[in-house]
Design a protein around this motif. Sequence first.
Motif, PDB file in Angstrom:
ATOM      1  N   ASN A  45      17.552  32.778  30.848  1.00  0.00           N
ATOM      2  CA  ASN A  45      17.637  31.582  30.017  1.00  0.00           C
ATOM      3  C   ASN A  45      16.450  30.645  30.196  1.00  0.00           C
ATOM      4  O   ASN A  45      16.314  29.648  29.488  1.00  0.00           O
ATOM      5  CB  ASN A  45      18.917  30.804  30.344  1.00  0.00           C
ATOM      6  N   ALA A  46      15.583  30.948  31.119  1.00  0.00           N
ATOM      7  CA  ALA A  46      14.549  29.991  31.502  1.00  0.00           C
ATOM      8  C   ALA A  46      13.567  29.695  30.381  1.00  0.00           C
ATOM      9  O   ALA A  46      13.196  28.550  30.156  1.00  0.00           O
ATOM     10  CB  ALA A  46      13.788  30.533  32.722  1.00  0.00           C
ATOM     11  N   GLU A  47      13.135  30.737  29.657  1.00  0.00           N
ATOM     12  CA  GLU A  47      12.080  30.549  28.677  1.00  0.00           C
ATOM     13  C   GLU A  47      12.597  30.643  27.245  1.00  0.00           C
ATOM     14  O   GLU A  47      11.832  30.888  26.319  1.00  0.00           O
ATOM     15  CB  GLU A  47      10.992  31.606  28.893  1.00  0.00           C
ATOM     16  N   THR A  48      13.865  30.467  27.043  1.00  0.00           N
ATOM     17  CA  THR A  48      14.448  30.614  25.729  1.00  0.00           C
ATOM     18  C   THR A  48      14.942  29.275  25.212  1.00  0.00           C
ATOM     19  O   THR A  48      15.616  28.544  25.933  1.00  0.00           O
ATOM     20  CB  THR A  48      15.633  31.610  25.774  1.00  0.00           C
ATOM     21  N   SER A  49      14.597  28.973  23.967  1.00  0.00           N
ATOM     22  CA  SER A  49      15.105  27.752  23.362  1.00  0.00           C
ATOM     23  C   SER A  49      16.605  27.862  23.164  1.00  0.00           C
ATOM     24  O   SER A  49      17.149  28.954  23.030  1.00  0.00           O
ATOM     25  CB  SER A  49      14.424  27.511  22.011  1.00  0.00           C
ATOM     26  N   SER A  50      17.275  26.757  23.148  1.00  0.00           N
ATOM     27  CA  SER A  50      18.728  26.761  23.019  1.00  0.00           C
ATOM     28  C   SER A  50      19.160  27.387  21.710  1.00  0.00           C
ATOM     29  O   SER A  50      20.168  28.098  21.652  1.00  0.00           O
ATOM     30  CB  SER A  50      19.253  25.327  23.121  1.00  0.00           C
ATOM     31  N   THR A  51      18.411  27.144  20.639  1.00  0.00           N
ATOM     32  CA  THR A  51      18.763  27.715  19.332  1.00  0.00           C
ATOM     33  C   THR A  51      18.699  29.230  19.364  1.00  0.00           C
ATOM     34  O   THR A  51      19.623  29.920  18.920  1.00  0.00           O
ATOM     35  CB  THR A  51      17.814  27.175  18.243  1.00  0.00           C
ATOM     36  N   ALA A  52      17.612  29.789  19.893  1.00  0.00           N
ATOM     37  CA  ALA A  52      17.469  31.243  19.973  1.00  0.00           C
ATOM     38  C   ALA A  52      18.542  31.850  20.859  1.00  0.00           C
ATOM     39  O   ALA A  52      19.104  32.911  20.548  1.00  0.00           O
ATOM     40  CB  ALA A  52      16.078  31.597  20.505  1.00  0.00           C
ATOM     41  N   HIS A  53      18.840  31.195  21.965  1.00  0.00           N
ATOM     42  CA  HIS A  53      19.857  31.694  22.888  1.00  0.00           C
ATOM     43  C   HIS A  53      21.226  31.742  22.213  1.00  0.00           C
ATOM     44  O   HIS A  53      21.973  32.728  22.342  1.00  0.00           O
ATOM     45  CB  HIS A  53      19.911  30.810  24.126  1.00  0.00           C
ATOM     46  N   ILE A  54      21.569  30.710  21.478  1.00  0.00           N
ATOM     47  CA  ILE A  54      22.864  30.661  20.793  1.00  0.00           C
ATOM     48  C   ILE A  54      22.950  31.737  19.721  1.00  0.00           C
ATOM     49  O   ILE A  54      23.955  32.449  19.603  1.00  0.00           O
ATOM     50  CB  ILE A  54      23.090  29.259  20.178  1.00  0.00           C
ATOM     51  N   ILE A  55      21.891  31.880  18.915  1.00  0.00           N
ATOM     52  CA  ILE A  55      21.901  32.861  17.832  1.00  0.00           C
ATOM     53  C   ILE A  55      22.050  34.279  18.379  1.00  0.00           C
ATOM     54  O   ILE A  55      22.849  35.082  17.875  1.00  0.00           O
ATOM     55  CB  ILE A  55      20.611  32.743  16.991  1.00  0.00           C
ATOM     56  N   VAL A  56      21.300  34.592  19.434  1.00  0.00           N
ATOM     57  CA  VAL A  56      21.316  35.956  19.974  1.00  0.00           C
ATOM     58  C   VAL A  56      22.625  36.261  20.683  1.00  0.00           C
ATOM     59  O   VAL A  56      23.266  37.287  20.430  1.00  0.00           O
ATOM     60  CB  VAL A  56      20.117  36.173  20.926  1.00  0.00           C
ATOM     61  N   THR A  57      23.056  35.377  21.583  1.00  0.00           N
ATOM     62  CA  THR A  57      24.206  35.679  22.441  1.00  0.00           C
ATOM     63  C   THR A  57      25.559  35.432  21.776  1.00  0.00           C
ATOM     64  O   THR A  57      26.542  36.101  22.113  1.00  0.00           O
ATOM     65  CB  THR A  57      24.135  34.868  23.739  1.00  0.00           C
ATOM     66  N   GLN A  58      25.622  34.482  20.844  1.00  0.00           N
ATOM     67  CA  GLN A  58      26.913  34.134  20.253  1.00  0.00           C
ATOM     68  C   GLN A  58      27.134  34.743  18.873  1.00  0.00           C
ATOM     69  O   GLN A  58      28.280  34.771  18.398  1.00  0.00           O
ATOM     70  CB  GLN A  58      27.066  32.607  20.178  1.00  0.00           C
ATOM     71  N   TYR A  59      26.074  35.207  18.233  1.00  0.00           N
ATOM     72  CA  TYR A  59      26.214  35.749  16.885  1.00  0.00           C
ATOM     73  C   TYR A  59      25.733  37.199  16.795  1.00  0.00           C
ATOM     74  O   TYR A  59      26.513  38.101  16.462  1.00  0.00           O
ATOM     75  CB  TYR A  59      25.459  34.872  15.873  1.00  0.00           C
ATOM     76  N   ARG A  60      24.481  37.435  17.091  1.00  0.00           N
ATOM     77  CA  ARG A  60      23.927  38.775  16.875  1.00  0.00           C
ATOM     78  C   ARG A  60      24.415  39.793  17.888  1.00  0.00           C
ATOM     79  O   ARG A  60      24.676  40.950  17.540  1.00  0.00           O
ATOM     80  CB  ARG A  60      22.399  38.711  16.885  1.00  0.00           C
ATOM     81  N   LEU A  61      24.546  39.397  19.151  1.00  0.00           N
ATOM     82  CA  LEU A  61      25.013  40.343  20.169  1.00  0.00           C
ATOM     83  C   LEU A  61      26.454  40.788  19.924  1.00  0.00           C
ATOM     84  O   LEU A  61      26.733  41.995  19.929  1.00  0.00           O
ATOM     85  CB  LEU A  61      24.859  39.730  21.566  1.00  0.00           C
TER      86      LEU A  61
END
Length: 346
Positions: A45-61
Amino acid sequence: MISKKHIAIIFAILPVLIIGLFLVNLWFGSVVIEWQDVLNALFSNAETSSTAHIIVTQYRLPQAITALSVGMGLSIAGLLLQTTFNNPLAGPSVLGISAGASLGVALLVLLGGVAGSQLSSTIAMLGDMAMVIAAFGGAMAVLLIIIFVSGKIGNAVTVLIIGIMIGYLVSAIVGTMQFFSNSEDLHAFILWGLGSFSKTSIIQSISILIVTIAMVSSVLVFAKPLNAMLLGHQYATSSGFNVRLMQTVFIIISGFLIALGTAFTGPIAFLGLAVPHIARSFFRTSNHSILLPATALIGAALALGCSLISKLPGYDASLPINAVTSIVGAPIVIWVIIKGRRISNG
């Protein structure tokens, strides 16, 4: 049948293809995300923006995991049904289990407003889980009826016909309910019927994956009785297999896989019908020791591919997953029919 070397090569390629499609599903979508951000969202999570993290982990994954799981489950269910009923056009819809899921959702969505405000508020509180519970309950209710009929009759063709008639009956009931429902409830029901891999949370998608892998793994031990049933029920009986018991077991397993997938994603067309034929075409065999794992892997890859296409990468809109699977699956079914006629005429 192709050589063992070619079989080994295809089995080596399929997992790589699945992993590649899985990662591409995490990368592409309506929102452009850098590949490095996708990796960081998965592993750090260190180098990831909150928006990208949410999209990848909560929607696409969750969407990718659900597509992989449902693709495997529906494809194995289709193979089991085609072998059980000795019918190349048997699929998840023939027993009326998918129609039963639609009935459960219709009773919830289309009659929720009519039943009263208290029920409507309860449905709103549960959200999508209410639809999942209703769909699973409707599918399992039809499955129990099919199991009961199978136990009483035992004739595979008769059970198949009764399953088809149950599907027609349930569809007629749903159609009548649609006619008398209001526009908002009808819109919600139609959206569910279009199918989607994006309705699950990460916990739900992992749960589906675990259950699906467990069910598919349990089927692998039935390769020999499935091969025997291909040669006829008399041959299977003379080989020491209880055909009636095997039929019931295969109907239960396939029915549960169909119910599980339909409950969380809505009815997904053609995957269960088309993938077993793709596996037979690639491997040129009817040996279920090969077909079972091949069908599971191809089903997962095809579902991930359809999920990627449905996203329309770069666009804000997305296609219903049923539209994509139908475009892919319908030509395969047509090819099976034409090929069957050529063989019979040859």
